[in-house]
Scaffold this active site. Structure first.
Site, PDB file in Angstrom:
ATOM      1  N   HIS A  50       0.781  -1.798   0.331  1.00 23.83           N
ATOM      2  CA  HIS A  50       0.200   0.617   0.142  1.00 23.83           C
ATOM      3  C   HIS A  50       0.660   1.388   0.227  1.00 23.83           C
ATOM      4  CE1 HIS A  50      -3.632  -2.129   2.346  1.00 23.83           C
ATOM      5  NE2 HIS A  50      -2.967  -2.504   1.158  1.00 23.83           N
ATOM      6  N   TYR A 109      10.265   6.441 -19.895  1.00 22.00           N
ATOM      7  CA  TYR A 109      11.204   4.750 -20.080  1.00 22.00           C
ATOM      8  C   TYR A 109      10.468   4.072 -19.466  1.00 22.00           C
ATOM      9  CZ  TYR A 109      15.779   4.827 -18.644  1.00 22.00           C
ATOM     10  OH  TYR A 109      16.624   4.954 -17.750  1.00 22.00           O
ATOM     11  N   HIS A 155      -6.921   0.713  -3.108  1.00 20.19           N
ATOM     12  CA  HIS A 155      -5.978  -0.288  -2.211  1.00 20.19           C
ATOM     13  C   HIS A 155      -4.905   0.131  -2.510  1.00 20.19           C
ATOM     14  CE1 HIS A 155      -5.838  -4.476  -1.353  1.00 20.19           C
ATOM     15  NE2 HIS A 155      -4.889  -4.261  -0.579  1.00 20.19           N
TER      16      HIS A 155
HETATM   17 ZN   LIG Z   1      -3.542  -4.771   0.584  1.00 18.76          ZN
END
Ligand SMILES: [Zn+2]
Length: 212
Positions: free
Chosen positions: A96, A115, A157
């Site tokens: 996260h 790139y 998330h």
């Molecule tokens: Zn997670």
């Protein structure tokens, strides 16, 4: 091939490295590595900085628990499905991490603004649609976003990166976070210039032999 004990030691080192780098705020995130007949994954809800090799949980590819005290990470399905479907995956890192998660909360993929986006295997780093954590639906969405890629964002998330081994997967997770930060910075100022597809194809090919 490294034995499972050695692999568990490597996983603890990788987890502590990710914690120190601020990649898993508030005990979020999890990582896993393939072994002969299954995979080893970090336990549910354990802080990385005090993790012990015995805390890691072995699971078979059908999700059977190898015993021990700890429960596997709630995202074990996501890890399992990657190992089953992607023979190129020896390790998986789910984070996260702040900047990748910021873009994920905007539902915003990372386009070819730099790139090094090609390190993830293609022209962009996709953002998988939202599904509840720990569900098969989240794993399925993640799987689709990883088509032809080694990393993706998960809407509202976090992010996922896979690699040949732990070092590779951790390195890509950190690369995704660095790219997310650069992209976030760039869009504060203006509209980033995107590289053409033909150039990204060229870079993807060059990266296949990079560092070998
Ligand atoms: Zn997670």
């Amino acid at each position: 091939m490294i034995n499972e004990r050695g692999l568990r030691m490597q996983m603890v080192t990788a987890a502590r490295h990710l914690a120190a780098a601020g990649m898993n705020p508030g005990r979020s995130g999890n990582l896993s590595a393939r072994v002969d007949d299954g995979f080893v994954v970090t336990p549910s809800g354990a802080p990385y900085d005090t993790l012990h090799p015995d805390d890691l949980v072995f699971l078979t590819f059908s999700g059977e628990h190898g015993g021990g005290q700890r429960q596997p990470s709630s995202e074990w399905r996501l890890h399992r499905d990657i190992f089953v479907d992607r023979p190129d995956a020896g390790a998986v890192v789910h984070t996260h991490s702040p900047y990748a998660t910021t873009l994920a909360c905007l539902g915003r993929p990372i386009p070819a603004f730099h790139y090094e986006v090609a390190f993830a295997g293609g022209h962009d780093i996709r953002c998988a649609p939202y599904a509840t954590f720990g569900t098969q639906a989240l794993s399925d969405n993640c799987h689709a976003a990883l088509e032809g890629r080694k990393a993706c964002l998960l809407a509202n998330h976090g992010a996922v990166a896979l690699g040949e081994d732990l070092e590779d997967a951790v390195g890509l997770a950190e690369k995704v976070e660095a790219l997310a930060r650069l992209y976030w910075q760039a869009i504060q100022v203006g509209e980033p210039v995107l590289l053409p597809g033909v150039e990204m194809d060229h870079v993807v090919e060059k990266f296949k032999s990079y560092g070998r």
